[in-house]
Design a protein around this motif. Sequence first.
Motif, PDB file in Angstrom:
ATOM      1  N   ALA A  65       0.837  -1.208   0.000  1.00 29.75           N
ATOM      2  CA  ALA A  65       0.000   0.000   0.000  1.00 29.75           C
ATOM      3  C   ALA A  65       0.871   1.257   0.000  1.00 29.75           C
ATOM      4  O   ALA A  65       0.578   2.230  -0.712  1.00 29.75           O
ATOM      5  N   MET A  66       1.958   1.224   0.765  1.00 31.75           N
ATOM      6  CA  MET A  66       2.857   2.381   0.802  1.00 31.75           C
ATOM      7  C   MET A  66       3.558   2.550  -0.535  1.00 31.75           C
ATOM      8  O   MET A  66       3.775   3.676  -0.991  1.00 31.75           O
ATOM      9  N   THR A  67       3.899   1.451  -1.190  1.00 31.60           N
ATOM     10  CA  THR A  67       4.532   1.534  -2.508  1.00 31.60           C
ATOM     11  C   THR A  67       3.608   2.246  -3.492  1.00 31.60           C
ATOM     12  O   THR A  67       4.042   3.130  -4.247  1.00 31.60           O
ATOM     13  N   VAL A  68       2.330   1.900  -3.474  1.00 33.44           N
ATOM     14  CA  VAL A  68       1.354   2.545  -4.365  1.00 33.44           C
ATOM     15  C   VAL A  68       1.221   4.020  -3.996  1.00 33.44           C
ATOM     16  O   VAL A  68       1.229   4.896  -4.869  1.00 33.44           O
ATOM     17  N   LEU A  69       1.124   4.312  -2.700  1.00 32.93           N
ATOM     18  CA  LEU A  69       0.984   5.695  -2.240  1.00 32.93           C
ATOM     19  C   LEU A  69       2.190   6.526  -2.667  1.00 32.93           C
ATOM     20  O   LEU A  69       2.024   7.641  -3.172  1.00 32.93           O
ATOM     21  N   VAL A  70       3.387   5.987  -2.507  1.00 31.90           N
ATOM     22  CA  VAL A  70       4.603   6.711  -2.894  1.00 31.90           C
ATOM     23  C   VAL A  70       4.613   6.945  -4.400  1.00 31.90           C
ATOM     24  O   VAL A  70       4.987   8.031  -4.859  1.00 31.90           O
ATOM     25  N   ARG A  71       4.171   5.964  -5.165  1.00 30.92           N
ATOM     26  CA  ARG A  71       4.127   6.135  -6.625  1.00 30.92           C
ATOM     27  C   ARG A  71       3.193   7.298  -6.996  1.00 30.92           C
ATOM     28  O   ARG A  71       3.534   8.135  -7.840  1.00 30.92           O
ATOM     29  N   VAL A  72       2.040   7.391  -6.342  1.00 32.81           N
ATOM     30  CA  VAL A  72       1.100   8.486  -6.616  1.00 32.81           C
ATOM     31  C   VAL A  72       1.706   9.828  -6.209  1.00 32.81           C
ATOM     32  O   VAL A  72       1.620  10.816  -6.949  1.00 32.81           O
ATOM     33  N   LEU A  73       2.336   9.870  -5.030  1.00 34.73           N
ATOM     34  CA  LEU A  73       2.977  11.112  -4.574  1.00 34.73           C
ATOM     35  C   LEU A  73       4.120  11.509  -5.501  1.00 34.73           C
ATOM     36  O   LEU A  73       4.345  12.694  -5.758  1.00 34.73           O
ATOM     37  N   GLU A  74       4.829  10.508  -6.010  1.00 38.51           N
ATOM     38  CA  GLU A  74       5.932  10.761  -6.940  1.00 38.51           C
ATOM     39  C   GLU A  74       5.391  11.333  -8.260  1.00 38.51           C
ATOM     40  O   GLU A  74       5.937  12.306  -8.790  1.00 38.51           O
ATOM     41  N   GLU A  75       4.317  10.752  -8.755  1.00 40.16           N
ATOM     42  CA  GLU A  75       3.710  11.246  -9.993  1.00 40.16           C
ATOM     43  C   GLU A  75       3.170  12.666  -9.827  1.00 40.16           C
ATOM     44  O   GLU A  75       3.117  13.426 -10.786  1.00 40.16           O
ATOM     45  N   SER A  76       2.788  13.006  -8.584  1.00 41.71           N
ATOM     46  CA  SER A  76       2.293  14.357  -8.286  1.00 41.71           C
ATOM     47  C   SER A  76       3.427  15.350  -8.068  1.00 41.71           C
ATOM     48  O   SER A  76       3.179  16.540  -7.860  1.00 41.71           O
ATOM     49  N   GLY A  77       4.671  14.857  -8.055  1.00 41.28           N
ATOM     50  CA  GLY A  77       5.825  15.735  -7.877  1.00 41.28           C
ATOM     51  C   GLY A  77       6.099  16.118  -6.432  1.00 41.28           C
ATOM     52  O   GLY A  77       6.872  17.037  -6.170  1.00 41.28           O
ATOM     53  N   LEU A  78       5.488  15.398  -5.481  1.00 41.45           N
ATOM     54  CA  LEU A  78       5.649  15.746  -4.067  1.00 41.45           C
ATOM     55  C   LEU A  78       6.787  14.988  -3.389  1.00 41.45           C
ATOM     56  O   LEU A  78       7.320  15.451  -2.374  1.00 41.45           O
ATOM     57  N   VAL A  79       7.147  13.830  -3.940  1.00 40.26           N
ATOM     58  CA  VAL A  79       8.282  13.055  -3.419  1.00 40.26           C
ATOM     59  C   VAL A  79       9.096  12.554  -4.595  1.00 40.26           C
ATOM     60  O   VAL A  79       8.634  12.537  -5.741  1.00 40.26           O
ATOM     61  N   GLU A  80      10.311  12.121  -4.276  1.00 42.97           N
ATOM     62  CA  GLU A  80      11.166  11.474  -5.275  1.00 42.97           C
ATOM     63  C   GLU A  80      11.932  10.364  -4.582  1.00 42.97           C
ATOM     64  O   GLU A  80      12.085  10.362  -3.363  1.00 42.97           O
TER      65      GLU A  80
END
Length: 152
Positions: A65-80
């Motif tokens: 679930a965290m992997t999916v969440l991080v992928r979404v945040l990454e696509e939003s430009g909020l994390v890398e």
Amino acid sequence: MSRQDATRDASTAIGSALYGLATRAVRRLPRDMSITSAATLATLHRIGPRRITDLAVIEGVTQPAMTVLVRVLEESGLVERRGDASDKRVTLVCLTEAGASYVQTRRQAGVDAFARLVDELADDEVEALVAALPALAHLAELESQDREGQKR
């Protein structure tokens, strides 16, 4: 009523008031992302880059679930994701400038909302809250230590 009972009653009343304030504050936050997403960004802002597995434990979700969440945040430009200099096999999740700005803006909105409410209190109530600030700061410190202890 014994002193111990009075202290327990006061602790319960204070705990109830703080919990009520916290839950209402969370409900009033903008619904532009899930609470878990916002909490993950705040965690990264507070403690710095972390592995996905560590974030999952901290936020109380599964690693997938965290992997999916991080992928979404990454696509939003909020994390890398970045490599860990101390261990090339490890990938760390880091806030971007946009992510840090988001966290700061969201936090300031919460501060402003409470400040507006405090402005509506009577002077003696504001003074009581000012007097309670050191205790509230210590309470936050104890909660942080308790949360850190639970992760070990």
